[in-house]
Motif scaffolding. Structure first.
Motif, short mmCIF file in Angstrom:
data_model
loop_
_atom_site.label_atom_id
_atom_site.label_comp_id
_atom_site.label_asym_id
_atom_site.label_seq_id
_atom_site.Cartn_x
_atom_site.Cartn_y
_atom_site.Cartn_z
N GLY A 14 72.75 50.85 28.21
CA GLY A 14 71.63 50.05 28.68
C GLY A 14 71.62 48.61 28.18
N GLN A 15 72.63 48.22 27.41
CA GLN A 15 72.73 46.87 26.87
C GLN A 15 73.77 46.07 27.67
N PRO A 16 73.61 44.75 27.76
CA PRO A 16 74.58 43.93 28.50
C PRO A 16 76.01 44.06 27.98
N THR A 17 76.18 44.42 26.70
CA THR A 17 77.52 44.53 26.12
C THR A 17 78.13 45.92 26.31
N GLY A 18 77.38 46.85 26.89
CA GLY A 18 77.88 48.21 27.08
C GLY A 18 78.89 48.32 28.21
N THR A 19 79.54 49.47 28.29
CA THR A 19 80.51 49.74 29.36
C THR A 19 79.80 49.78 30.70
N GLN A 20 80.26 48.97 31.65
CA GLN A 20 79.64 48.89 32.97
C GLN A 20 79.87 50.18 33.75
N LEU A 21 78.83 50.59 34.50
CA LEU A 21 78.92 51.76 35.36
C LEU A 21 79.06 51.31 36.81
N TRP A 22 79.61 52.20 37.64
CA TRP A 22 79.92 51.89 39.03
C TRP A 22 79.46 53.00 39.95
N LYS A 23 79.26 52.66 41.22
CA LYS A 23 78.90 53.65 42.25
C LYS A 23 80.15 54.00 43.04
N LYS A 24 80.27 55.29 43.39
CA LYS A 24 81.40 55.71 44.22
C LYS A 24 81.16 55.26 45.66
N ASN A 25 82.22 54.76 46.30
CA ASN A 25 82.11 54.34 47.69
C ASN A 25 82.57 55.45 48.63
N ASP A 26 82.71 55.15 49.91
CA ASP A 26 83.11 56.15 50.92
C ASP A 26 84.51 56.71 50.68
N GLN A 27 85.35 55.95 49.97
CA GLN A 27 86.72 56.41 49.68
C GLN A 27 86.78 57.13 48.33
N ASN A 28 85.60 57.47 47.77
CA ASN A 28 85.49 58.19 46.50
C ASN A 28 86.06 57.39 45.33
N ARG A 29 85.96 56.06 45.42
CA ARG A 29 86.41 55.17 44.35
C ARG A 29 85.20 54.52 43.70
N CYS A 30 85.20 54.41 42.41
CA CYS A 30 84.10 53.80 41.65
C CYS A 30 84.32 52.30 41.56
#
Length: 93
Positions: free
Chosen positions: A69-85
């Protein structure tokens, strides 16, 4: 005048039903007003073809969603239609 008095109640009912259906459709449209929350993913490789599920995030603009939850933390991603984050997501406010 008698015909008008007979039609008026039917018209009032139709107007009320139309308003009710219109309001229901707006509340359930899934458009910009709807919040979409889902699990964010940690990229396990640069292409985003391997991902690990993490915390809840949203697609509503704001600070980037990170593991801690901090700006310095590991960024999270959403999976797209090709199942790639690879799609950026945001912290739930």
């Amino acid at each position: 005048m008698k015909t008008f008095k007979q039609i008026l109640p039917a018209f009032a009912i139709m107007l009320a039903l139309g308003g009710a259906f219109g309001t229901y459709a707006m509340n359930n449209s899934g458009g910009k007003g709807a919040l979409t929350n889902f699990r964010g993913h940690i990229k396990n490789n640069p292409l985003g073809t391997s991902c690990t599920e993490s915390i809840m995030c949203t697609d509503v603009n704001g600070p980037l969603c990170t593991v801690n939850g901090q700006p310095t933390g590991t960024q999270l991603w959403k999976k797209n239609d090709q199942n790639r984050c690879v799609d950026e997501i945001y912290k739930i406010q």
